[in-house]
Design an enzyme around this catalytic site. Structure first.
Site, mmCIF file in Angstrom:
data_model
loop_
_atom_site.group_PDB
_atom_site.id
_atom_site.type_symbol
_atom_site.label_atom_id
_atom_site.label_comp_id
_atom_site.label_asym_id
_atom_site.label_seq_id
_atom_site.Cartn_x
_atom_site.Cartn_y
_atom_site.Cartn_z
ATOM 1 N NE ARG A 424 -2.151 1.115 3.668
ATOM 2 C CZ ARG A 424 -3.118 1.313 4.765
ATOM 3 N NH1 ARG A 424 -4.227 1.417 4.792
ATOM 4 N NH2 ARG A 424 -2.258 1.387 5.980
ATOM 5 C CE1 TYR A 480 -11.031 -7.204 5.066
ATOM 6 C CE2 TYR A 480 -11.255 -9.484 5.647
ATOM 7 C CZ TYR A 480 -10.817 -8.432 5.944
ATOM 8 O OH TYR A 480 -10.008 -8.291 7.167
#
Length: 564
Positions: A424, A480
Site C-alpha cells: 500500500r 471484504y
C-alpha cells in the site's frame, strides 16, 4: 527487464510523518511484482510515466501548531501518577497517538492535515497507574483515549476531544500467567501478537509446560497489533474459522472505569444473567480501560498442518462448496479464503501462480479468467483430525466443480499474509489509494450483498474492486471489499468510501465483522443495529462513564454530534 517504477526504499526519519503512516518495519519494503504492476496500469489507465515521480512522501519532520489545553498543574499531576518520563507532549508523539492505518488517516498525514490531537500521551506502568489516571481524569473531566498498536482502520483512537492518550505498549505488555490445566493465558493489554505467540509456541522453555501452545488469533495486523486492541474491537484472526473470533477466546477480563473496577471470573460457561464479558468486548474504550484479559489457548502442532487450494468455475459454486464444508459437521478448517473472480485474477499475479504449470493446467481445464474463483485453506489440530478435514474438503470441492491446485498456493499466501500491507505504501506514493471495507452476512444474503455492493463500486471507472470471504460459519461468512483507484483529492475518496458503506448497510449486511465501528462507521451504526439497541449501549455508557471521558467524540455513535 522493462521499466521499474521508482519505488521508495529510503528509511523514514524517526520523527517524520512517514514514520507514522508507513506500515510496519521502517526498513522493510515490498513492491508490486511485474505482473501486478502491469495489471495496475491497465485497470487504472496509467502509463509508466505516471510512476516516475513519487509524491507526498512525508519525510518532513512532524511539526504542528496545535496548543496543549491541559493546564500546567494537570500535566504535573499526570507526571506524578505515572512518572515524568511516561508523559509525552512533543508533536510527534501526539500526532502518532491519534492517527491509525485507514486510508483516510494516511491521506491526511501525507497532506499534513493534522487535527484531533491529545494534549499528552501517557504510558501507565501498571494497573495502579491506570486506576489513578481514570480517577483523576474523571474528577477533572479530561478525555481518555486508549491506544495499543495503532493499527485501527476505524479512526478508533482519534482524540477528537483532546485530553490524554493512554498507551499500553511501553510497560503493560506482559504475560501474567499461563495455566496449562485450564488451557488459558492471562496477559496485559499492550502485548503485541508476535510476543504472545512466540512465548506460547515455546511455552515449555518459558513456563515449564508439557506442551507448546498457540492463541490461534492471527489477524493480518498480527505483527503490529495488541491483545487489548483485539478484545475491545471484537477482532478476528485469519484462523478464526477453527479457533473462533476474539469474543470466543476471551475467558474473563478486568476493566477500570470511572465508576470503579469491572471484573469477571474464569468460568468456562455460566448462567449468570447477561454476559458482562460480552458487554465489554467490542466496547472500544467507551466504557473503561482494559487492564488484563484471560484467553483460551490451544496445543501448537504445526507439523500436522494440511494445506489445500482449489479453483472453482464460478463464485456461486465456490460459495456453495464452502457452505457445505461448514455445515458438514466433520469439523472446521483453520483457514479458508475464497476470492471472487476479480481478486482471483489479482491473487494469481500476487502469489506468483500466473504463468506456472498450475496456471496452464487451470486454463486447459476450461476455468476462465474473471469467472474462476480461488479457494485456499489450511486444516490444523491433531494429525488425523487435520487429515480428515482435508480429505472431506477435497471431496466436497470436487462435487462442486473445484479443481485441486495443491498446497503451493496456500504456502505462497502464508508467505505474504502479514507483509502484503507494505504494498500500500508503494501505491500511495504514486497517488493510488487502496482501502478495505468488510461486513458480515448470512449464507442466503452473500451473493445479493456481493452483487449489490460490487455494482455500486464498479460505477466508478478505472477502479479495481476485489472481494473475498475469509471467516466462515455454518450460518454465514464475511465479505471484504478492497478497492484500488486514483482519486483527485481526499473529498472524492471520502464520498466514494461513504457510498460503499451506505451500500453495505442498505443491503442488510452487518456494518463490520471484525474491524469494529470506531468513529469512522459510527454515523451508520444506528441504522445497522436499530435505535432501541443503540439506546441500550447509551444507557450503559451513561452508567459506566457519567462524565463522558472515555473515548468521546463519536465512538460507537454513543455521543455523535453531527449526522452524516
Amino acid at each position: 527487464m522493462g521499466f521499474v517504477p521508482k519505488w521508495v526504499e529510503q528509511v523514514a526519519p524517526p520523527d517524520s510523518y512517514r514514520a507514522i503512516f508507513k506500515w510496519g518495519d521502517p526498513s522493510f519494503f515490498k513492491h508490486p511484482n511485474e505482473r501486478l504492476y502491469a495489471l495496475l496500469k491497465k485497470a487504472l489507465n496509467l502509463m509508466d510515466e505516471d510512476f516516475l515521480q513519487p509524491v507526498d512522501l512525508g519525510f518532513e519532520k512532524v511539526e504542528v501548531n496545535i496548543p496543549i489545553k491541559l493546564s500546567k498543574n494537570q500535566l504535573e499531576k499526570l507526571k506524578q501518577i505515572v512518572g515524568e518520563e511516561n508523559v509525552k507532549t512533543d508533536d510527534f508523539s501526539r500526532v502518532k497517538a491519534s492517527y491509525g492505518k485507514t486510508a483516510y488517516d494516511i491521506l491526511r498525514l501525507r497532506k499534513k492535515i493534522i487535527e484531533n490531537l491529545p494534549d499528552a500521551v501517557v504510558y501507565p506502568r501498571n494497573e495502579r497507574d491506570v486506576v489513578e489516571l481514570v480517577k483523576y481524569c474523571n474528577e477533572e473531566k479530561i478525555p481518555i483515549y486508549p491506544r495499543g498498536g495503532g493499527s485501527t482502520v476505524t479512526r478508533g483512537t482519534e482524540c477528537v476531544k483532546g485530553g490524554i492518550c493512554v498507551d499500553f505498549t511501553k510497560h503493560m505488555n506482559k504475560i501474567i500467567s499461563v495455566n496449562e490445566v485450564n488451557h488459558t493465558v492471562t496477559v496485559e493489554p499492550g502485548i503485541y501478537g508476535p510476543e504472545l505467540e512466540e512465548k506460547l509456541n515455546n511455552a515449555p522453555k518459558y513456563f515449564g509446560t508439557k506442551h507448546r501452545y498457540t492463541c490461534g488469533h492471527l489477524p493480518q495486523s498480527f505483527e503490529y497489533s495488541t491483545v487489548g486492541g483485539w478484545v475491545v474491537t471484537r477482532g478476528a484472526g485469519q484462523n478464526s474459522t477453527y479457533y473462533g473470533k476474539i469474543e470466543d477466546l476471551v475467558v474473563c477480563q478486568k476493566y477500570i472505569t470511572p465508576i470503579g473496577e469491572i471484573v469477571t471470573k474464569p468460568y468456562p460457561r455460566a448462567a449468570l444473567g447477561p454476559s458482562i464479558d460480552q458487554i465489554f468486548i467490542g466496547s472500544e474504550g467507551a466504557y473503561g480501560l482494559l487492564v488484563s484479559v484471560t484467553l483460551k489457548i490451544f496445543r501448537y502442532m504445526p507439523e500436522n498442518d494440511q494445506r489445500f487450494s482449489f479453483i472453482f468455475p464460478s463464485f456461486e459454486k465456490a460459495l456453495n462448496a464452502c457452505r457445505e464444508i461448514m455445515q458438514g459437521q466433520f469439523g472446521f478448517p483453520a483457514v479458508m479464503r475464497l476470492s471472487d473472480p476479480e481478486e482471483t485474477d489479482v491473487a494469481m499475479k500476487l502469489y506468483g501462480v500466473e504463468g506456472t504449470i498450475i496456471d496452464k493446467l487451470i486454463r486447459m481445464k476450461g476455468y476462465k479468467p474473471m469467472e474462476r474463483c480461488l479457494l485456499l485453506g489450511l486444516a490444523q489440530g491433531e494429525k488425523d483430525f487435520a487429515k480428515n478435514i482435508k480429505r472431506k474438503i477435497m471431496k466436497i470441492a470436487k462435487d462442486f466443480g473445484g479443481m485441486y491446485t495443491t498446497g503451493y498456493v496456500t504456502k505462497a499466501w502464508e508467505k505474504g499474509r502479514f507483509t502484503d500491507p507494505y504494498i500500500r505504501d508503494d501505491l500511495m506514493d504514486f497517488g493510488i489509494v487502496i482501502d478495505t471495507l468488510e461486513c458480515a452476512v448470512a449464507w442466503d444474503q452473500v451473493e445479493y450483498v456481493w452483487k449489490t455492493v460490487r455494482s455500486f463500486c464498479k460505477q466508478r471507472p478505472n477502479t479495481i474492486v476485489m472481494s473475498h470471504c475469509s471467516h466462515f460459519y455454518p450460518q454465514g461468512t464475511n465479505l471484504y471489499f478492497i478497492f484500488v483507484g486514483k482519486f483527485k483529492d481526499i473529498q472524492e475518496f471520502v464520498e466514494y468510501q461513504s457510498g460503499i458503506i451506505d451500500s453495505i448497510v442498505k443491503s442488510g449486511a452487518a456494518l463490520s465483522h471484525h474491524h469494529g465501528i470506531g468513529k469512522l462507521f459510527a454515523p451508520w451504526f444506528e441504522e445497522c443495529i436499530g435505535t432501541n439497541q443503540l439506546n441500550v449501549m447509551k444507557c450503559l455508557k451513561k452508567y459506566f462513564d457519567p462524565n463522558n471521558i472515555m473515548n468521546p467524540g463519536g465512538t460507537l455513535g454513543l455521543d455523535l454530534e453531527v449526522k452524516k
